[in-house]
Scaffold this active site. Structure first.
Site, PDB file in Angstrom:
ATOM      1  N   ARG A   1     -14.822  -1.075  17.697  1.00 33.55           N
ATOM      2  CA  ARG A   1     -13.408  -0.751  17.464  1.00 33.55           C
ATOM      3  C   ARG A   1     -12.998   0.545  18.158  1.00 33.55           C
ATOM      4  O   ARG A   1     -11.832   0.706  18.562  1.00 33.55           O
ATOM      5  CB  ARG A   1     -13.141  -0.664  15.960  1.00 33.55           C
ATOM      6  CG  ARG A   1     -11.701  -0.379  15.609  1.00 33.55           C
ATOM      7  CD  ARG A   1     -11.395  -0.519  14.131  1.00 33.55           C
ATOM      8  NE  ARG A   1     -12.026   0.495  13.315  1.00 33.55           N
ATOM      9  CZ  ARG A   1     -11.643   0.809  12.075  1.00 33.55           C
ATOM     10  NH1 ARG A   1     -10.631   0.154  11.519  1.00 33.55           N
ATOM     11  NH2 ARG A   1     -12.283   1.724  11.396  1.00 33.55           N
TER      12      ARG A   1
ATOM     13  N   ALA B   1      -5.187  -0.284  13.079  1.00 33.91           N
ATOM     14  CA  ALA B   1      -6.385  -1.079  13.324  1.00 33.91           C
ATOM     15  C   ALA B   1      -6.949  -1.449  11.953  1.00 33.91           C
ATOM     16  O   ALA B   1      -7.279  -0.578  11.156  1.00 33.91           O
ATOM     17  CB  ALA B   1      -7.408  -0.284  14.132  1.00 33.91           C
ATOM     18  N   SER B   2      -7.033  -2.740  11.681  1.00 33.11           N
ATOM     19  CA  SER B   2      -7.471  -3.202  10.367  1.00 33.11           C
ATOM     20  C   SER B   2      -8.933  -2.871  10.122  1.00 33.11           C
ATOM     21  O   SER B   2      -9.697  -2.551  11.040  1.00 33.11           O
ATOM     22  CB  SER B   2      -7.253  -4.712  10.238  1.00 33.11           C
ATOM     23  OG  SER B   2      -5.901  -5.039  10.354  1.00 33.11           O
ATOM     24  N   MET B   3      -9.335  -2.957   8.855  1.00 27.84           N
ATOM     25  CA  MET B   3     -10.737  -2.783   8.503  1.00 27.84           C
ATOM     26  C   MET B   3     -11.586  -3.786   9.276  1.00 27.84           C
ATOM     27  O   MET B   3     -11.242  -4.973   9.350  1.00 27.84           O
ATOM     28  CB  MET B   3     -10.933  -3.011   7.004  1.00 27.84           C
ATOM     29  CG  MET B   3     -10.226  -2.007   6.118  1.00 27.84           C
ATOM     30  SD  MET B   3     -10.219  -2.506   4.377  1.00 27.84           S
ATOM     31  CE  MET B   3     -11.984  -2.524   4.022  1.00 27.84           C
ATOM     32  N   PRO B   4     -12.707  -3.374   9.863  1.00 21.89           N
ATOM     33  CA  PRO B   4     -13.551  -4.321  10.590  1.00 21.89           C
ATOM     34  C   PRO B   4     -13.979  -5.522   9.754  1.00 21.89           C
ATOM     35  O   PRO B   4     -14.063  -6.639  10.277  1.00 21.89           O
ATOM     36  CB  PRO B   4     -14.754  -3.464  11.005  1.00 21.89           C
ATOM     37  CG  PRO B   4     -14.180  -2.092  11.149  1.00 21.89           C
ATOM     38  CD  PRO B   4     -13.157  -1.981  10.049  1.00 21.89           C
TER      39      PRO B   4
END
Length: 395
Positions: free
Chosen positions: A36, A98-101
């Site tokens: 990320r 950026a969303s949680m992985p």
């Protein structure tokens, strides 16, 4: 929740470390190749899910803290206030992230695209999700749409720097991207209050639409996986689990204006208890289905009491119920022709009678006109009346 994922064969990392358990084998190569951190700006804001607060991190001044947050299983805010924010302190409203992985990995696993299939991603964001798709499917099979020109430009730039050239369009995700249709898979990376009919039209029969969907009662969503019917006229599928995403800009909640002074406030009492209203509790989701065109807020009091405010989005009406622990009755006030608390109590009785259903007992059917039908256990058991959610403005 894994707070510090370790990535196998990452540049600068010791070899042999394992990918997080939430990354499925089908996606291991993509997640290994594309951490990320490649898609995050120098200045970003790490979001704490427990407190709801965001803290600034700058790679140029504190690279260790920046890297730790980039690798953590937490959301990262990358834009505030539709790009009108300046400075390092958090802005008013987060508008890109950026969303949680773990969330990204789970959604890609649910999407389950196969080699050779074409995918449309609504909400390009940082470009990370799009890059993961392009790594597995090839640039020519991946399309992404984002409404924000700067977000779109930054996503293209980061994708190019990572060696990927999928089609990234600046446009309104409500309309999909007709030029690339038909798609085998559509994944939506922002919260919806209506599944646009265009997405059904642009997905092949048997194709899948995966999207966070909810009502304006609260900010949380539930992930729904829809399969387009063989005749292409509608899509149907179950809700999977609760999630929360930044909303599609056209689907953001517009708070109602306070009613003009005047009119009568009706007072009464209730013995009802307040069901759990946590972010991912099932009752608020179910309530939003039975209490349409309404939203809510909580007001805490110094003595430990709290008031639940219910607001109509369709007409001047509100209700307020103040709950105090240990008291058998609670004060109710209602204003306007619509008695929102009465509707709340009826919806609660329905939910109890249905066996306190969780997210996975509900499902959704949407047709190409954008009409919605939410159902319980079976598509033939509708929870609400079919129709386009009128609380969505401009959809």
């Amino acid at each position: 929740m894994t707070l510090a994922p370790e990535w196998e064969d990452r540049p600068g990392r010791a070899p042999g470390r394992r990918l997080p358990d939430y990354v499925t084998p089908q996606w291991a190569a993509a997640f290994t190749a594309l951490p990320r951190s490649l898609f995050l700006p120098d200045l970003m804001w790490a979001h704490d899910m427990a407190t709801g607060r965001s803290r600034p991190l700058d790679r140029r001044t504190d690279p260790d803290a920046w890297t730790q947050a980039a690798d953590a299983d937490i959301p990262i805010v990358t834009q505030w206030d539709d790009g009108q924010h300046a400075g390092t302190e958090p802005g008013t409203v987060p508008t890109s992230s950026a969303s949680m992985p773990s969330v990204v990995a789970g959604m890609l696993a649910e999407l389950d695209p196969q080699p050779g299939q074409k995918v449309l991603n609504i909400g390009a964001g940082t470009g990370w999700d799009t890059a993961l798709l392009a790594h597995r499917l090839g640039d020519a099979n991946v399309y992404a749409v984002d409404v924000d020109p700067q977000v779109t430009a930054d996503a293209r730039s980061r994708l190019g720097a990572a060696g990927y050239r999928p089609t990234v369009i600046c446009g309104d995700g409500r309309f999909g991207w007709k030029a690339g249709a038909a798609y085998d898979r559509v994944i939506v990376s922002c919260g919806l209050r209506q599944i646009p009919g265009a997405l059904v039209e642009q997905t092949r029969p048997g194709g899948v639409i995966l999207a966070p969907w909810g009502t304006h009662y609260g900010n949380a969503d539930a992930l729904v996986r829809l399969t387009v019917h063989d005749d292409g006229t509608a899509a149907t599928g179950p809700f999977l689990r609760p999630v929360e995403f930044m909303k599609l800009r056209a689907h953001r909640l517009v708070w109602p204006e306070a009613p003009d002074a005047g009119g009568t406030v009706e007072e009464s009492t209730t013995v009802a208890t307040l069901p759990a209203h946590g972010q991912f509790d099932p009752f608020p989701f179910a309530l939003g289905l039975r209490l349409p065109h309404a939203t809510h807020a909580f007001q805490p009091h110094d003595d430990g009491a709290r008031t639940l405010w219910l607001y109509s989005l369709a007409e001047p009406a509100w209700s307020a119920v103040t709950f105090r622990d240990g008291e058998p009755e609670h004060q109710v006030r209602q204003y306007g022709a619509r008695r929102l608390w009465d509707e709340f109590e009826a919806a609660y009785a329905w939910w109890l009678g249905a066996g306190r259903p969780g997210f996975d007992r509900f499902g959704l059917t949407v047709d190409t006109a954008g009409d919605h039908r939410v159902w319980l256990d079976d598509p033939d058991q509708p929870v609400n009346q079919p129709g386009r959610p009128p609380s969505v403005r401009g959809a």
